[in-house]
Design an enzyme around this catalytic site. Sequence first.
Site, PDB file in Angstrom:
ATOM      1  N   HIS A 102     -37.362  45.790  34.732  1.00 29.57           N
ATOM      2  CA  HIS A 102     -37.561  47.128  34.166  1.00 29.57           C
ATOM      3  C   HIS A 102     -36.384  47.564  33.298  1.00 29.57           C
ATOM      4  CE1 HIS A 102     -39.839  50.709  33.780  1.00 29.57           C
ATOM      5  NE2 HIS A 102     -40.462  50.627  34.946  1.00 29.57           N
ATOM      6  N   ASP A 125     -40.522  48.536  29.799  1.00 30.20           N
ATOM      7  CA  ASP A 125     -41.181  49.466  30.697  1.00 30.20           C
ATOM      8  C   ASP A 125     -42.549  48.920  31.126  1.00 30.20           C
ATOM      9  OD1 ASP A 125     -39.071  51.294  30.533  1.00 30.20           O
ATOM     10  OD2 ASP A 125     -39.879  52.135  28.675  1.00 30.20           O
TER      11      ASP A 125
END
Length: 411
Positions: free
Chosen positions: A384, A388
């Site tokens: 992450h 995203d």
Amino acid sequence: MAVEVVMPKLGMSMKEGTVSVWNKQAGDPVKKGELIASINSEKIEMELESPADGTILDIVVPEGEGVPPGTVICYIGEANESISKIEKNIETAQTEVAATATKLKEPQPSVQTAAKEKIKISPVARKMAEAANLDIRTIQGTGPGGRITKEDVQKAIANSSSVESPSSKEQKPTETFTHNIEPTKKVPVAGIRKIIAERMQGSLQNSAQLTLNMKADVTDLIALQKQITETAQIHYETKLTVTDFVARAVVLSLQQHKEMNSAYINDQIHLFDSIHLGMAVALDKGLVVPVIRNAENQSLIQLAQNIKSLAKRARQGQLSQEEMKGSTFTISNLGAYGIEHFTPILNPPEAGILGVGATYDTPVYIGDKLERRTILPLSLTFDHRVLDGAPAAAFLRTLKQYLEEPFTVLL
């Protein structure tokens, strides 16, 4: 005269090898070519054969201990043959080399270093003591002239382990539960298992991992696979599998979503044009990830051939360290074990890894009609810090489209 068996050099970059298992013990007879031990270095493991007929006179390096290549790990000779003189000469030479190297690196040694060098101790014993954080000045040597042997260090380690302060008990609450339970067997974490443990723990500690799950309808893909399998076998001597189609679909998807073909290194996101595809292979003693380089330039058949060749060589312990480095994305398939969705752990410093599960048949509505379809579970773990959830989901959706329209994989 006794024959020295040394730690082999398993690769150009090898600095240390470990004896994972001794198949023979001191006093056992051996034949030339007979397996006597398993040796490993990082992710390479091989079986060591006896160089001569005779008897195992002494095992110098115990299981789980790492030593540099060229180090004597055992002796083979005639039964009851004495090796004390040979061992003494070798260890004396090693001590002199080590002392010379120390002097070259430190022209003006400190008083503490000088005192340490005056203590008579074998190189193996010194290495064991340093690994256990033991002060060699507190160890009583039983060798010639008060020389500290590996047996002396092993005894010191055992004695220190039996003495535990109250503060250490407070720091290890799990011992309260286990101290009265006698283990059936204690297996040292070494070799491949140790490397995997360190890398996986580091992966979870040093990245922000998230896993997305999706299902692909591969009914048409499996039908296509069956149609062209015979042709591929005749013309290319290669059997096409679902994994081969998945690998090709992953490569095509990575070309469209370059942020997934990346790595997080030193607070920078490194994006790659070349796709070096890692294919996880399960071995009896651990997991290795051979790498298919420049997979974007390979057809479905070429990918399939490389996947099978690397997997075969991995199981035979013939891969070099270079063939297991530099991947930019990894595929891990647990379908053969009946697993559907799972959470694969990133192969650092990669930004993504795809977990492939077992296919299963289920009724699905196609329009108003209920049909039997074959479903393939997919699990994508991504970093992450690099991207995203939306772009990661977009990559997974593209992969799903390629698998559900399998002819596009051939184009």
